[in-house]
Design a protein around this motif. Structure first.
Motif, PDB file in Angstrom:
ATOM      1  N   PHE A  29      31.607  36.338  32.950  1.00 51.16           N
ATOM      2  CA  PHE A  29      32.835  36.982  32.924  1.00 51.16           C
ATOM      3  C   PHE A  29      33.788  37.014  34.120  1.00 51.16           C
ATOM      4  N   THR A  30      34.748  36.563  34.082  1.00 52.65           N
ATOM      5  CA  THR A  30      35.840  36.513  35.303  1.00 52.65           C
ATOM      6  C   THR A  30      36.139  38.055  35.775  1.00 52.65           C
ATOM      7  N   THR A  31      35.977  39.028  34.848  1.00 54.60           N
ATOM      8  CA  THR A  31      36.598  40.325  35.319  1.00 54.60           C
ATOM      9  C   THR A  31      35.436  41.179  35.826  1.00 54.60           C
ATOM     10  N   ASP A 125      34.327  40.609  11.534  1.00 51.19           N
ATOM     11  CA  ASP A 125      35.254  41.709  11.815  1.00 51.19           C
ATOM     12  C   ASP A 125      35.680  41.949  13.497  1.00 51.19           C
ATOM     13  N   ILE A 126      35.759  40.693  13.950  1.00 51.09           N
ATOM     14  CA  ILE A 126      36.184  40.752  15.346  1.00 51.09           C
ATOM     15  C   ILE A 126      37.703  40.852  15.773  1.00 51.09           C
ATOM     16  N   VAL A 127      38.041  41.857  16.599  1.00 53.90           N
ATOM     17  CA  VAL A 127      39.631  41.999  16.762  1.00 53.90           C
ATOM     18  C   VAL A 127      39.562  42.818  18.164  1.00 53.90           C
ATOM     19  N   GLY A 134      43.114  38.674  26.012  1.00 49.11           N
ATOM     20  CA  GLY A 134      43.096  38.055  27.489  1.00 49.11           C
ATOM     21  C   GLY A 134      42.557  38.757  28.535  1.00 49.11           C
ATOM     22  N   LYS A 135      41.794  39.705  28.269  1.00 47.26           N
ATOM     23  CA  LYS A 135      41.331  40.448  29.213  1.00 47.26           C
ATOM     24  C   LYS A 135      39.523  40.329  29.302  1.00 47.26           C
ATOM     25  N   GLN A 136      39.049  39.342  28.543  1.00 43.01           N
ATOM     26  CA  GLN A 136      37.641  39.054  28.352  1.00 43.01           C
ATOM     27  C   GLN A 136      37.168  40.011  27.264  1.00 43.01           C
ATOM     28  N   LEU A 137      37.850  41.104  26.575  1.00 49.73           N
ATOM     29  CA  LEU A 137      37.154  42.005  26.044  1.00 49.73           C
ATOM     30  C   LEU A 137      36.626  41.636  24.600  1.00 49.73           C
ATOM     31  N   GLY A 138      37.345  40.456  24.240  1.00 53.29           N
ATOM     32  CA  GLY A 138      36.778  39.913  22.885  1.00 53.29           C
ATOM     33  C   GLY A 138      35.515  39.469  23.191  1.00 53.29           C
ATOM     34  N   LYS A 139      35.265  38.484  24.326  1.00 55.02           N
ATOM     35  CA  LYS A 139      34.075  37.911  24.939  1.00 55.02           C
ATOM     36  C   LYS A 139      32.967  39.027  24.984  1.00 55.02           C
ATOM     37  N   ASP A 160      31.977  33.092  10.870  1.00 55.92           N
ATOM     38  CA  ASP A 160      32.560  32.396  10.291  1.00 55.92           C
ATOM     39  C   ASP A 160      34.056  32.477  11.067  1.00 55.92           C
ATOM     40  N   CYS A 161      34.714  31.523  11.241  1.00 53.91           N
ATOM     41  CA  CYS A 161      36.293  31.690  12.115  1.00 53.91           C
ATOM     42  C   CYS A 161      36.989  30.390  11.860  1.00 53.91           C
ATOM     43  N   SER A 162      38.290  30.758  12.136  1.00 55.92           N
ATOM     44  CA  SER A 162      39.284  29.752  11.760  1.00 55.92           C
ATOM     45  C   SER A 162      39.294  28.556  12.889  1.00 55.92           C
ATOM     46  N   PRO A 167      37.901  27.432  19.949  1.00 62.02           N
ATOM     47  CA  PRO A 167      37.773  27.642  21.699  1.00 62.02           C
ATOM     48  C   PRO A 167      37.322  28.677  22.138  1.00 62.02           C
ATOM     49  N   PHE A 168      37.714  30.018  21.451  1.00 62.20           N
ATOM     50  CA  PHE A 168      37.140  31.265  21.990  1.00 62.20           C
ATOM     51  C   PHE A 168      35.827  31.590  21.836  1.00 62.20           C
ATOM     52  N   TYR A 169      35.170  31.121  20.667  1.00 61.27           N
ATOM     53  CA  TYR A 169      33.649  31.353  20.184  1.00 61.27           C
ATOM     54  C   TYR A 169      32.862  30.341  21.201  1.00 61.27           C
ATOM     55  N   GLU A 170      33.508  29.107  21.479  1.00 64.86           N
ATOM     56  CA  GLU A 170      32.906  28.297  22.407  1.00 64.86           C
ATOM     57  C   GLU A 170      32.639  28.851  23.854  1.00 64.86           C
ATOM     58  N   LYS A 171      33.761  29.626  24.250  1.00 64.80           N
ATOM     59  CA  LYS A 171      33.815  30.014  25.389  1.00 64.80           C
ATOM     60  C   LYS A 171      32.424  31.179  25.576  1.00 64.80           C
ATOM     61  N   CYS A 172      32.362  31.754  24.400  1.00 66.63           N
ATOM     62  CA  CYS A 172      31.339  32.852  24.069  1.00 66.63           C
ATOM     63  C   CYS A 172      29.910  32.290  24.082  1.00 66.63           C
TER      64      CYS A 172
HETATM   65  C1  COA Z   1      40.102  36.105  19.125  1.00 65.56           C
HETATM   66  C2  COA Z   1      40.230  37.280  19.914  1.00 65.56           C
HETATM   67  C3  COA Z   1      39.222  38.700  19.423  1.00 65.56           C
HETATM   68  C4  COA Z   1      39.974  37.035  21.473  1.00 65.56           C
HETATM   69  O1  COA Z   1      39.898  38.218  22.129  1.00 65.56           O
HETATM   70  P1  COA Z   1      40.441  38.104  23.732  1.00 65.56           P
HETATM   71  O2  COA Z   1      39.980  39.626  24.205  1.00 65.56           O
HETATM   72  O3  COA Z   1      41.981  38.044  23.893  1.00 65.56           O
HETATM   73  O4  COA Z   1      39.663  37.065  24.457  1.00 65.56           O
HETATM   74  P2  COA Z   1      39.046  37.002  25.922  1.00 65.56           P
HETATM   75  O5  COA Z   1      39.921  37.539  26.737  1.00 65.56           O
HETATM   76  O6  COA Z   1      37.549  37.694  25.753  1.00 65.56           O
HETATM   77  O7  COA Z   1      38.542  35.402  25.855  1.00 65.56           O
HETATM   78  C5  COA Z   1      37.530  35.064  26.390  1.00 65.56           C
HETATM   79  C6  COA Z   1      37.650  33.461  26.639  1.00 65.56           C
HETATM   80  O8  COA Z   1      38.135  32.781  25.573  1.00 65.56           O
HETATM   81  C7  COA Z   1      39.429  32.132  25.624  1.00 65.56           C
HETATM   82  N1  COA Z   1      40.209  32.325  24.636  1.00 65.56           N
HETATM   83  C8  COA Z   1      40.474  33.184  23.681  1.00 65.56           C
HETATM   84  N2  COA Z   1      41.190  33.152  22.658  1.00 65.56           N
HETATM   85  C9  COA Z   1      41.347  31.602  22.783  1.00 65.56           C
HETATM   86  C10 COA Z   1      42.036  30.825  21.940  1.00 65.56           C
HETATM   87  N3  COA Z   1      42.696  31.288  20.718  1.00 65.56           N
HETATM   88  N4  COA Z   1      42.126  29.510  22.278  1.00 65.56           N
HETATM   89  C11 COA Z   1      41.513  29.075  23.436  1.00 65.56           C
HETATM   90  N5  COA Z   1      40.992  29.848  23.997  1.00 65.56           N
HETATM   91  C12 COA Z   1      40.767  31.243  23.706  1.00 65.56           C
HETATM   92  C13 COA Z   1      40.005  32.955  26.862  1.00 65.56           C
HETATM   93  O9  COA Z   1      41.055  32.081  27.374  1.00 65.56           O
HETATM   94  C14 COA Z   1      38.911  33.271  27.723  1.00 65.56           C
HETATM   95  O10 COA Z   1      38.580  32.136  28.321  1.00 65.56           O
HETATM   96  P3  COA Z   1      37.642  32.498  29.827  1.00 65.56           P
HETATM   97  O11 COA Z   1      36.427  33.235  29.635  1.00 65.56           O
HETATM   98  O12 COA Z   1      37.435  31.229  30.344  1.00 65.56           O
HETATM   99  O13 COA Z   1      38.536  33.214  30.693  1.00 65.56           O
HETATM  100  C15 COA Z   1      41.700  38.070  19.804  1.00 65.56           C
HETATM  101  O14 COA Z   1      42.688  37.177  20.236  1.00 65.56           O
HETATM  102  C16 COA Z   1      42.067  38.715  18.570  1.00 65.56           C
HETATM  103  O15 COA Z   1      41.702  39.922  18.192  1.00 65.56           O
HETATM  104  N6  COA Z   1      42.709  37.753  17.741  1.00 65.56           N
HETATM  105  C17 COA Z   1      43.122  38.458  16.268  1.00 65.56           C
HETATM  106  C18 COA Z   1      42.012  38.511  15.549  1.00 65.56           C
HETATM  107  C19 COA Z   1      40.997  37.392  15.379  1.00 65.56           C
HETATM  108  O16 COA Z   1      41.590  36.080  15.193  1.00 65.56           O
HETATM  109  N7  COA Z   1      39.773  37.825  15.284  1.00 65.56           N
HETATM  110  C20 COA Z   1      38.787  36.514  15.253  1.00 65.56           C
HETATM  111  C21 COA Z   1      38.297  36.506  13.802  1.00 65.56           C
HETATM  112  S1  COA Z   1      37.066  35.085  13.566  1.00 65.56           S
END
Ligand code: COA
Length: 186
Positions: A29-31, A125-127, A134-139, A160-162, A167-172
């Motif tokens: 977590f960078t934050t 149900d991640i949102v 973009g503040k690492q809260l999803g992660k 399951d995801c689109s 890329p987001f889940y790979e970061k996780c």
């Molecule tokens: C997907 C979602 C949950 C991500 O939440 P977030 O708080 O913005 O993401 P984070 O800030 O925690 O991102 C974590 C890392 O993933 C990366 N990342 C996030 N979304 C990304 C994307 N769409 N593509 C590429 N990288 C992504 C960030 O850059 C960050 O990288 P880092 O750790 O190297 O800095 C958010 O965008 C969201 O709620 N989307 C709408 C609902 C949705 O699609 N939910 C998922 C259903 S499967």
């Protein structure tokens, strides 16, 4: 005395979740946040019965269709989930300055007959609210659910995801497997 909110599950299970973290953990977590320290004015906790009034459904509507229904229906579903002990772990991040829910994610623990009557975790149900992405809260939510899956004895946790969210889940630290999601909608 102030009444304690009614939680979906016992919040003790969220305490010191980092203890479940493997030594080779790749999630950074960078934050500087963590499940025990989600950041200033943020509270990571189980869903509460009064979260209907804290924007929980409006937040979910940023993910998918929720529909409009009264508080009573929300509470009925809440009680159904709560009665299924150790199964539904709906976690929320509350902004304590506004009293609003700004992020959520669910772990469902499925009981199986395979693998010596094992348990498998499903993340659902991640949102994160569009104003706080973009503040690492999803992660943070994913990390919480994944450590919770470990703590509750799951042998694996999947979701399951689109394609756009891969890329987001790979970061996780989740990885793609060569399987397909098959669906029949009703
Ligand atoms: C997907 C979602 C949950 C991500 O939440 P977030 O708080 O913005 O993401 P984070 O800030 O925690 O991102 C974590 C890392 O993933 C990366 N990342 C996030 N979304 C990304 C994307 N769409 N593509 C590429 N990288 C992504 C960030 O850059 C960050 O990288 P880092 O750790 O190297 O800095 C958010 O965008 C969201 O709620 N989307 C709408 C609902 C949705 O699609 N939910 C998922 C259903 S499967």
């Amino acid at each position: 005395m102030k009444q304690q909110p009614q939680h979906l599950f016992n919040s003790d299970v969220l305490v010191d979740l980092e203890k479940e973290q493997p030594a080779d953990e790749k999630v950074a977590f960078t934050t500087g946040v963590s499940p025990s320290n989600p950041g200033a004015n943020l509270l990571l906790r189980p869903l509460a019965r009064d979260d209907y009034e804290k924007g929980f459904l409006q937040l979910l509507a940023q993910l998918t269709t929720v529909g409009e229904y009264p508080k009573e229906q929300f509470e009925e579903r809440f009680e159904e989930m709560r009665a299924l002990k150790d199964t539904y772990y709906v976690c929320v991040l509350e902004d304590t300055t506004t009293g609003k829910i700004i992020a959520t994610g669910t772990l469902v623990v499925e009981r199986k007959f395979i693998r010596g009557a094992a348990k498998r975790g499903h993340i659902e149900d991640i949102v994160v609210d569009s104003n706080t992405r973009g503040k690492q809260l999803g992660k943070l939510i994913i990390q919480t659910l994944r450590l919770l899956a470990k703590r509750t004895g799951c042998y694996k946790v999947t979701l399951d995801c689109s394609t756009t969210n891969v890329p987001f889940y790979e970061k996780c630290d989740f990885s793609k497997e060569d399987i397909h999601l098959m669906t029949k909608r009703f």
